[in-house]
Structure formats: C-alpha cells, structure tokens
Write a protein that holds these residues in place. Structure first.
Motif, PDB file in Angstrom:
ATOM      1  N   ALA A   1       0.911  -0.862  -0.135  1.00  0.00           N
ATOM      2  CA  ALA A   1       0.188  -0.008   0.294  1.00  0.00           C
ATOM      3  C   ALA A   1       1.362   1.006  -0.089  1.00  0.00           C
ATOM      4  N   ILE A   2       1.539   1.280   0.147  1.00  0.00           N
ATOM      5  CA  ILE A   2       3.135   2.648   0.790  1.00  0.00           C
ATOM      6  C   ILE A   2       3.738   2.307  -0.803  1.00  0.00           C
ATOM      7  N   MET A   3       3.812   1.034  -1.436  1.00  0.00           N
ATOM      8  CA  MET A   3       4.562   1.464  -2.302  1.00  0.00           C
ATOM      9  C   MET A   3       3.490   1.822  -3.612  1.00  0.00           C
ATOM     10  N   TRP A   4       2.609   1.527  -3.298  1.00  0.00           N
ATOM     11  CA  TRP A   4       1.032   2.508  -4.339  1.00  0.00           C
ATOM     12  C   TRP A   4       1.368   3.580  -4.259  1.00  0.00           C
ATOM     13  N   PHE A   5       1.332   3.967  -2.873  1.00  0.00           N
ATOM     14  CA  PHE A   5       0.615   5.584  -2.717  1.00  0.00           C
ATOM     15  C   PHE A   5       1.872   6.600  -3.146  1.00  0.00           C
ATOM     16  N   PHE A   6       2.791   5.801  -2.740  1.00  0.00           N
ATOM     17  CA  PHE A   6       4.151   6.923  -3.282  1.00  0.00           C
ATOM     18  C   PHE A   6       4.716   6.420  -4.848  1.00  0.00           C
ATOM     19  N   MET A   7       4.216   5.196  -5.232  1.00  0.00           N
ATOM     20  CA  MET A   7       5.281   5.234  -6.363  1.00  0.00           C
ATOM     21  C   MET A   7       4.564   4.723  -7.419  1.00  0.00           C
ATOM     22  N   ILE A   8       3.481   4.566  -7.271  1.00  0.00           N
ATOM     23  CA  ILE A   8       2.609   3.573  -8.562  1.00  0.00           C
ATOM     24  C   ILE A   8       1.432   4.952  -9.334  1.00  0.00           C
ATOM     25  N   ARG A   9       1.231   5.433  -8.037  1.00  0.00           N
ATOM     26  CA  ARG A   9      -0.094   5.968  -8.407  1.00  0.00           C
ATOM     27  C   ARG A   9       0.827   7.469  -8.460  1.00  0.00           C
TER      28      ARG A   9
ATOM     29  N   GLN B   1       0.632   7.109 -12.414  1.00  0.00           N
ATOM     30  CA  GLN B   1       0.015   6.896 -13.714  1.00  0.00           C
ATOM     31  C   GLN B   1      -0.746   7.989 -13.701  1.00  0.00           C
ATOM     32  N   LYS B   2      -0.366   9.400 -12.505  1.00  0.00           N
ATOM     33  CA  LYS B   2      -1.485  10.755 -13.070  1.00  0.00           C
ATOM     34  C   LYS B   2      -0.957  11.543 -13.514  1.00  0.00           C
ATOM     35  N   LYS B   3       0.949  11.021 -13.441  1.00  0.00           N
ATOM     36  CA  LYS B   3       1.586  11.616 -14.310  1.00  0.00           C
ATOM     37  C   LYS B   3       1.712  11.431 -15.639  1.00  0.00           C
ATOM     38  N   GLN B   4       1.379  10.491 -15.934  1.00  0.00           N
ATOM     39  CA  GLN B   4       1.450   9.259 -17.404  1.00  0.00           C
ATOM     40  C   GLN B   4       0.208  10.390 -17.779  1.00  0.00           C
ATOM     41  N   LYS B   5      -0.919  10.369 -17.263  1.00  0.00           N
ATOM     42  CA  LYS B   5      -2.271  10.676 -17.977  1.00  0.00           C
ATOM     43  C   LYS B   5      -2.498  12.048 -18.849  1.00  0.00           C
ATOM     44  N   GLU B   6      -1.462  13.164 -17.424  1.00  0.00           N
ATOM     45  CA  GLU B   6      -1.114  14.049 -17.572  1.00  0.00           C
ATOM     46  C   GLU B   6      -0.364  14.265 -19.522  1.00  0.00           C
ATOM     47  N   ILE B   7       0.159  13.246 -19.167  1.00  0.00           N
ATOM     48  CA  ILE B   7       1.566  13.177 -20.625  1.00  0.00           C
ATOM     49  C   ILE B   7       0.561  13.395 -21.320  1.00  0.00           C
ATOM     50  N   GLN B   8      -0.171  12.003 -21.681  1.00  0.00           N
ATOM     51  CA  GLN B   8      -1.272  11.504 -22.589  1.00  0.00           C
ATOM     52  C   GLN B   8      -2.220  12.340 -23.195  1.00  0.00           C
ATOM     53  N   LYS B   9      -3.184  13.552 -22.210  1.00  0.00           N
ATOM     54  CA  LYS B   9      -3.835  14.609 -22.266  1.00  0.00           C
ATOM     55  C   LYS B   9      -3.009  15.595 -23.013  1.00  0.00           C
ATOM     56  N   PHE B  10      -1.575  15.625 -22.352  1.00  0.00           N
ATOM     57  CA  PHE B  10      -1.521  17.020 -22.854  1.00  0.00           C
ATOM     58  C   PHE B  10      -0.997  16.270 -25.171  1.00  0.00           C
TER      59      PHE B  10
END
Length: 107
Positions: free
Chosen positions: A29-37, A40-49
C-alpha cells in the motif's frame, strides 16, 4: 509436556504468519501511494497534453530536441516539429512532451 510446548510454538508461529501478511500488505500500500499512483497520474497528464496538442505549441521530443509544433497528422499519429529556420522533423506523437523551459512556473 513436549506436546504442550510444540503446540505453543505452533500457535506463536501462526500469529507471526498473520502479522507477516499484514506487513506485506502495508508495504504494498505504501509503495502504491508513493510510487505507482503518482506515476500513473503523471502518465495521464502527458497523455492529455499529447491529445490536446495544437500548432504553435513549444515541445520537447523524447530525444531532447526542442521545437515548435508545425502540423499534426492524426491519421499517421505524427507531429511535424520546427526545430530551426527551414528545418522541420517528423516525430511520433507519443514522443512529444511539454516544454517546461518555456512554461511559467505554477505557484
């Protein structure tokens, strides 16, 4: 007497197994909150751009070349980037990123 000791050891090991599972879930859970999530958010921003690219936008290619979008071909999924006077390169749309050097800092 030895049966009682063995039973007590088995009970103690069973409890530690459960705590080990809880600890593994907590680490995931800690790895998901600090690394994976965040990734994923940054990848969505790049895709939107990339989906909202327009002509005249200043960009950086995946190879580190700075330029300005001249035209976009949605059928081939490519972007023509002007990198110097009379120099235009064609780049795959997925290798075009926001030019942070010319973007004002957000407060």
């Amino acid at each position: 007497m030895t049966n009682i000791i063995l039973a007590a050891q088995a009970a103690a090991q069973g409890g530690s197994g459960m705590s080990m599972i809880i600890m593994m879930v907590a680490i995931f859970a800690i790895m998901w909150f600090f690394m994976i999530r965040p990734q994923q958010k940054k990848q969505k921003e790049i895709q939107k751009f990339q989906n909202e690219l327009t002509e005249g936008t200043q960009v950086v290619t995946g190879g580190g070349i700075y330029g300005t979008v001249k035209s976009i071909d949605l059928t081939k999924n490519t972007v023509e980037v002007k990198v110097a006077r009379d120099v235009v390169i064609t780049v795959d749309k997925s290798y075009v990123f926001k030019d942070m050097a010319n973007t004002p800092l957000q407060k």
